[in-house]
Design an enzyme around this catalytic site. Structure first.
Site, mmCIF file in Angstrom:
data_model
loop_
_atom_site.group_PDB
_atom_site.id
_atom_site.type_symbol
_atom_site.label_atom_id
_atom_site.label_comp_id
_atom_site.label_asym_id
_atom_site.label_seq_id
_atom_site.Cartn_x
_atom_site.Cartn_y
_atom_site.Cartn_z
ATOM 1 N N ARG A 1 -16.453 -0.030 38.974
ATOM 2 C CA ARG A 1 -17.984 0.322 38.925
ATOM 3 C C ARG A 1 -18.285 1.291 37.578
ATOM 4 O O ARG A 1 -19.212 1.098 36.872
ATOM 5 C CB ARG A 1 -18.378 1.035 40.251
ATOM 6 N N CYS B 1 -20.080 10.937 40.767
ATOM 7 C CA CYS B 1 -19.818 9.808 41.669
ATOM 8 C C CYS B 1 -21.236 9.073 41.627
ATOM 9 O O CYS B 1 -21.866 8.954 40.566
ATOM 10 C CB CYS B 1 -19.319 10.291 42.976
#
Length: 294
Positions: free
Chosen positions: A186, A246
């Site tokens: 990601r 995050c």
């Protein structure tokens, strides 16, 4: 007591505490489980079915700024104080947080960080979480007794939280290191984000340290020695300012916990994290890598 002993507690230690003294104002246990939709788990339902005796449920989404368009944005001081006070927590309570994730720790570090952010240092993470608690044969229950409300006073350390503006200025100024704890795929832009309206990638200049790699195969936090090696391998200097990011500000707190265990308690968190960054940043500040052909 050493820093690590104050920050992490074992299942054996907590079981002995629960066995000797009923959970009350002096000791409060919180199940802080929270899951991404893709995980197909209902944290509240699971808590109602089984949890550590005496535990209460801490809802990360409920204890947030509900006016924000971003998920579980930090609440203000009074909201946090009222929320945890209703869980029977006082300023002199020792709070132990855990979650029931398969990782051993997923969302509990966020709540550990929140308590410290709002001035409560008597907070510990159950090392290995509910996973280890069950593995070791300690008792569980479906019984829940709502604790009597208590008075809690919160004082927020605002310097521990980074905003979108702080992150934008840092691209050129480089006043602090940015550690992104999402999975590498990601971070690199190779795998999709959990949210359909958000594409993957990373903030310019940030480094990737997947949160799962702070844990061993049994879901326990790595030793400070191994954590320091991980930071060094990731080209992160623990002697300089650093900030965790995050997807939405939850697992970023794993990095803060890891740094804390390494003797660097000054790590901060970008609360909006990638979800906010992708929504607000110009396209040139959404970095992706070209995936090599196999």
């Amino acid at each position: 007591m050493e820093l690590q002993a104050q920050t992490l507690v074992s299942a054996k230690w907590l079981a002995n505490m629960v066995d000797r003294n009923p959970v009350g104002p002096g000791l409060r246990i919180l199940d802080t489980s929270w899951y991404l939709p893709m995980m197909n788990r209902d944290a509240k339902k699971e808590f109602a079915e089984t949890h550590i005796p005496g535990a209460s449920f801490f809802d990360i989404d409920a204890c947030s700024d509900r006016t924000s368009k971003f998920d579980h944005t930090l609440p203000n001081e009074q909201f946090f104080a009222d929320y945890v006070g209703n869980l029977g927590i006082r300023n002199d309570s020792h709070v132990v947080v855990y979650d029931a994730s398969d990782f051993g720790a997923f969302s509990c570090t966020r709540v550990w960080w929140m308590f410290r952010l709002f001035g409560h240092t008597q907070v510990s993470v159950l090392n290995g979480g509910f996973r280890d608690w069950v593995k070791r044969g300690h008792p569980t229950t479906a019984t829940y007794s709502r604790p009597e409300a208590a008075r809690f006073t919160a004082t927020m350390e605002r310097s521990w939280v980074k905003s979108f503006e702080d992150m934008t200025k840092n691209i050129n100024r480089q006043q602090f290191q940015v550690v992104d704890v999402r999975p590498r795929e990601r971070f690199l832009g190779w795998e999709p984000e959990p949210r359909e309206d958000v594409k993957s990638g990373h903030i310019p200049g940030s480094k990737c340290m997947p949160f799962s790699e702070f844990l061993d195969k049994d879901g326990m936090m790595l030793s400070p020695e191994k954590l320091k090696e991980f930071f060094e391998q990731s080209q992160i200097d623990l002697h300089k300012p650093l900030c965790g990011s995050c997807g939405s500000g939850v697992t970023a707190c794993h990095m803060v916990l890891a740094a804390h265990l390494c003797g660097a308690p000054w790590a901060t968190v970008y609360d909006g994290s990638w979800y906010e960054w992708f929504t607000k940043a110009p396209p040139e500040h959404v970095v992706t890598e070209v995936k090599p052909e196999i």
